[in-house]
Design a protein around this motif. Structure first.
Motif, PDB file in Angstrom:
ATOM      1  N   THR A 290      19.076  43.422  -4.529  1.00 26.00           N
ATOM      2  CA  THR A 290      20.170  44.360  -4.738  1.00 26.00           C
ATOM      3  C   THR A 290      20.119  44.850  -6.175  1.00 26.00           C
ATOM      4  O   THR A 290      19.992  44.054  -7.110  1.00 26.00           O
ATOM      5  CB  THR A 290      21.526  43.701  -4.462  1.00 26.00           C
ATOM      6  N   SER A 291      20.182  46.159  -6.344  1.00 23.86           N
ATOM      7  CA  SER A 291      20.192  46.752  -7.671  1.00 23.86           C
ATOM      8  C   SER A 291      21.381  47.686  -7.775  1.00 23.86           C
ATOM      9  O   SER A 291      21.452  48.689  -7.049  1.00 23.86           O
ATOM     10  CB  SER A 291      18.889  47.515  -7.930  1.00 23.86           C
ATOM     11  N   ARG A 292      22.347  47.295  -8.625  1.00 21.20           N
ATOM     12  CA  ARG A 292      23.560  48.088  -8.849  1.00 21.20           C
ATOM     13  C   ARG A 292      24.219  48.497  -7.532  1.00 21.20           C
ATOM     14  O   ARG A 292      24.598  49.647  -7.320  1.00 21.20           O
ATOM     15  CB  ARG A 292      23.255  49.301  -9.725  1.00 21.20           C
ATOM     16  N   GLY A 293      24.287  47.511  -6.661  1.00 26.82           N
ATOM     17  CA  GLY A 293      24.989  47.688  -5.403  1.00 26.82           C
ATOM     18  C   GLY A 293      24.167  48.249  -4.270  1.00 26.82           C
ATOM     19  O   GLY A 293      24.648  48.322  -3.126  1.00 26.82           O
ATOM     20  N   GLU A 294      22.921  48.667  -4.522  1.00 28.07           N
ATOM     21  CA  GLU A 294      22.066  49.214  -3.466  1.00 28.07           C
ATOM     22  C   GLU A 294      21.068  48.160  -3.013  1.00 28.07           C
ATOM     23  O   GLU A 294      20.390  47.533  -3.833  1.00 28.07           O
ATOM     24  CB  GLU A 294      21.316  50.456  -3.969  1.00 28.07           C
ATOM     25  N   ARG A 295      20.984  47.968  -1.693  1.00 26.80           N
ATOM     26  CA  ARG A 295      20.068  46.985  -1.126  1.00 26.80           C
ATOM     27  C   ARG A 295      18.669  47.587  -0.965  1.00 26.80           C
ATOM     28  O   ARG A 295      18.532  48.689  -0.435  1.00 26.80           O
ATOM     29  CB  ARG A 295      20.562  46.494   0.232  1.00 26.80           C
ATOM     30  N   PHE A 296      17.662  46.847  -1.382  1.00 26.88           N
ATOM     31  CA  PHE A 296      16.273  47.270  -1.253  1.00 26.88           C
ATOM     32  C   PHE A 296      15.504  46.246  -0.416  1.00 26.88           C
ATOM     33  O   PHE A 296      15.628  45.038  -0.640  1.00 26.88           O
ATOM     34  CB  PHE A 296      15.605  47.391  -2.625  1.00 26.88           C
ATOM     35  N   PRO A 335      23.267  49.363   4.819  1.00 30.06           N
ATOM     36  CA  PRO A 335      22.154  50.296   4.587  1.00 30.06           C
ATOM     37  C   PRO A 335      21.139  49.689   3.625  1.00 30.06           C
ATOM     38  O   PRO A 335      21.500  49.084   2.617  1.00 30.06           O
ATOM     39  CB  PRO A 335      22.840  51.510   3.968  1.00 30.06           C
ATOM     40  N   TYR A 336      19.846  49.860   3.952  1.00 27.22           N
ATOM     41  CA  TYR A 336      18.753  49.377   3.107  1.00 27.22           C
ATOM     42  C   TYR A 336      17.862  50.553   2.734  1.00 27.22           C
ATOM     43  O   TYR A 336      17.554  51.407   3.575  1.00 27.22           O
ATOM     44  CB  TYR A 336      17.896  48.347   3.848  1.00 27.22           C
ATOM     45  N   THR A 337      17.437  50.573   1.478  1.00 30.29           N
ATOM     46  CA  THR A 337      16.385  51.494   1.063  1.00 30.29           C
ATOM     47  C   THR A 337      15.066  50.743   1.161  1.00 30.29           C
ATOM     48  O   THR A 337      14.912  49.670   0.567  1.00 30.29           O
ATOM     49  CB  THR A 337      16.621  52.000  -0.363  1.00 30.29           C
ATOM     50  N   LYS A 351      15.601  55.822   3.187  1.00 27.65           N
ATOM     51  CA  LYS A 351      16.699  55.803   2.218  1.00 27.65           C
ATOM     52  C   LYS A 351      18.005  55.485   2.936  1.00 27.65           C
ATOM     53  O   LYS A 351      18.398  56.182   3.873  1.00 27.65           O
ATOM     54  CB  LYS A 351      16.803  57.155   1.516  1.00 27.65           C
ATOM     55  N   ALA A 352      18.652  54.395   2.522  1.00 26.22           N
ATOM     56  CA  ALA A 352      19.955  54.005   3.081  1.00 26.22           C
ATOM     57  C   ALA A 352      19.915  53.948   4.602  1.00 26.22           C
ATOM     58  O   ALA A 352      20.737  54.563   5.290  1.00 26.22           O
ATOM     59  CB  ALA A 352      21.048  54.954   2.592  1.00 26.22           C
ATOM     60  N   VAL A 353      18.958  53.196   5.134  1.00 22.92           N
ATOM     61  CA  VAL A 353      18.787  53.069   6.584  1.00 22.92           C
ATOM     62  C   VAL A 353      19.690  51.949   7.097  1.00 22.92           C
ATOM     63  O   VAL A 353      19.570  50.795   6.645  1.00 22.92           O
ATOM     64  CB  VAL A 353      17.318  52.742   6.937  1.00 22.92           C
ATOM     65  N   PRO A 354      20.598  52.221   8.026  1.00 25.48           N
ATOM     66  CA  PRO A 354      21.447  51.156   8.571  1.00 25.48           C
ATOM     67  C   PRO A 354      20.604  50.176   9.393  1.00 25.48           C
ATOM     68  O   PRO A 354      19.945  50.577  10.357  1.00 25.48           O
ATOM     69  CB  PRO A 354      22.447  51.906   9.455  1.00 25.48           C
TER      70      PRO A 354
END
Length: 531
Positions: A290-296, A335-337, A351-354
């Motif tokens: 997780t980077s600044r709230g975004e899941r990778f 959501p995952y990038t 990008k942001a795939v559920p």
């Protein structure tokens, strides 16, 4: 948890056997796509497979076996089509900037038609053909513009084809060129067309143009290639082109043309439409962060194998259909990038795939990936190489292209040997290169699955070489490394391990270099003396 099955085989089994990242193609989907279209189209239309969409020889063979012709655009594609079973009478060659070698290969193969893109190409073809007769289709850059295409052609200055208004003059010139037989016309109006009405309209325009040009300049219409461009839906709010909507209007236009031109054969060339839905790009997750709230989800493959997933003709990132292949029945939780292993922020395949919860080791799949995959991607970036490709046919998974290994990428490179003053780092580089060259030669000679080749690998105990394979191995090394093997100098201990063989090979290379240097020096001295 439920996982994807390709025919009856769990996707995890395929990934474990063949490794990831890889492309998996379903032969049943390829066959069903072709036959469902062939069954409903007007019989005057012949379906040709455009190898540019996916040039894998086994994928091509599936379509040739089903009855498709082959549309090729390079020398290797021409050879691929022939090896896959396409006869010359089933093959056309098109594309701008054809080389003399490609044109000559078309002449020698006697293919159905060379699609000529310019006056200059027509003249070159005539010069290369000599006394041979060559059937030609003239590619037309129409005066009208296509509708509904993601990549429109026609109506503008293009590198493709001959402007419609110039066709009469080119036909007149062709009559004076020995061996050239102009048999018809070709027009390709665009790609990724998703509305049936647009395909019908474009086809009607092409056929009307062909009839008009025949009347204006007396061109023979043995064949008219109406292009293709049938689209496949990739993104949200897109829908696949419906055959129920396409076929009635298309068949009506074709039937009307066929009534006035009963001896004209029509070609529809399709690539993406025939293979896209059959393919899945499979990657294994290596890390989740997780980077600044975004899941990778960081995977072992990315845009180096699937550049199309960056977004086709779009300034806004849109995702191909992506699924969690080992948790199909689980609900999406976040959501995952999805990224790959490349050192660039552009390496994003989703990008942001559920998705359901993603963990390291899980398998993710980019679906509808059977077209414009690795062959349209920068597979050499960061030297990760080409991915494996697998075709599932009759319930069995077949490796139809092995993934690149380091020696595949290194054996095409040439290390310039330095003088004796070079440092130890160069010694290690040469040693590593020699080991890799031996690994490649062993793979060519033994043609079976081998363990990882290291300096310690024992040639007889582990790889089970015999006297015949030893000779073949030496010949392969002679050819690959440019060394000369002296049979009388060979010792049994030279073949104890890969490392001992590498030492022998390097010694031979050094002797060969020293001999050539001495010979060059002697020749130079003799020349100076005589002068």
């Amino acid at each position: 948890m439920t996982e994807l099955h390709m025919q009856s085989i769990p996707i995890s089994t395929i990934a474990d056997v063949f490794g990831t990242p890889l492309y998996v193609y379903d032969a049943d989907v390829i066959a069903a796509t072709y036959t469902s279209l062939r069954r409903v189209l007007h019989p005057a239309i012949e379906l040709y497979y455009s190898l540019k969409a996916n040039p894998n020889i086994s994928v091509t063979a599936e379509l040739i076996d089903a009855g498709a012709g082959a549309e090729v655009s390079s020398l290797v594609e021409l050879q691929t089509a022939a090896a896959a079973g396409a006869g010359p009478e089933q093959t056309i060659f098109l594309g701008p900037g054809k080389s003399d070698d490609e044109l000559l290969a078309c002449v020698e193969a006697g293919i159905r038609a060379v699609v000529v893109e310019s006056r200059g190409e027509l003249r070159r073809l005539a010069g290369l053909a000599g006394a041979e007769s060559v059937d030609v289709l003239l590619r037309v850059n129409p005066a009208f513009t296509s509708t509904g295409s993601g990549l429109s052609m026609g109506g503008k200055p293009r590198q493709f084809g001959i402007d419609e208004e110039d066709i009469p003059a080119v036909v007149a010139e062709a009559t004076g060129l020995p061996g050239i037989q102009v048999r018809g016309l070709h027009a390709y109006m665009g790609t990724r067309i998703l509305k049936a009405a647009d395909v019908v309209r474009n086809t009607a325009e092409i056929l009307a143009m062909a009839a008009r040009l025949r009347q204006d300049c007396g061109i023979e219409l043995d064949t008219v290639d109406i292009g293709g461009g049938l689209g496949v839906a990739y993104f949200a709010k897109e829908q696949d082109i419906e055959l129920d909507e396409l076929v009635p209007g298309l068949n009506e236009v074709v039937a009307e043309f066929a009534t006035g031109h009963p001896d004209t054969r029509l070609i529809m060339e399709l690539g993406r439409y025939l293979v896209a839905r059959a393919g899945t790009y499979v990657v294994r997750v290596r890390d989740v962060k997780t980077s600044r709230g975004e899941r990778f989800a960081v995977a072992d493959g990315g845009t180096n194998h699937h550049m199309a997933a960056v977004g086709i003709g779009s300034f806004v990132k849109r995702n191909f259909p992506i699924r969690h292949l080992t948790a199909l029945d689980e609900p999406a939780v976040a959501p995952y990038t999805i990224t790959g292993p490349l050192c660039t922020p552009n390496d994003v395949i989703g990008k942001a795939v559920p998705l359901p919860e993603v963990r390291p080791g899980d398998l993710l799949g980019v679906e509808r990936s059977g077209a414009y995959g690795p062959s349209a991607s920068p597979v050499g970036f960061l030297s990760h190489g080409h991915p494996a490709e697998v075709l599932v046919r009759d319930g069995t998974a077949h490796l139809v292209r092995r993934g690149d290994i380091p020696s595949d990428l290194l054996d095409r490179q040439i290390l310039i040997t330095r003088t004796k003053e070079h440092d130890m780092t160069a010694d290690h580089t040469i040693a590593d290169h020699t080991i890799k060259a031996i690994a490649v030669a062993l793979d060519e000679v033994l043609q079976r699955e081998l363990p990882p080749i290291t300096e310690q690998t024992r040639l007889f105990d582990e790889l089970h070489l015999d006297s015949t394979s030893v000779l073949e191995l030496l010949m392969a090394l002679e050819e690959g490394l440019g060394i000369e093997v002296d049979p009388e100098a060979l010792r049994p201990e030279d073949f104890d391990t890969v490392g001992s063989l590498a030492e022998y090979v390097r010694a031979q290379a050094a002797d060969s270099t020293a001999g050539s240097t001495a010979g060059s020096t002697a020749g130079s001295t003799a020349g100076s003396t005589s002068a």
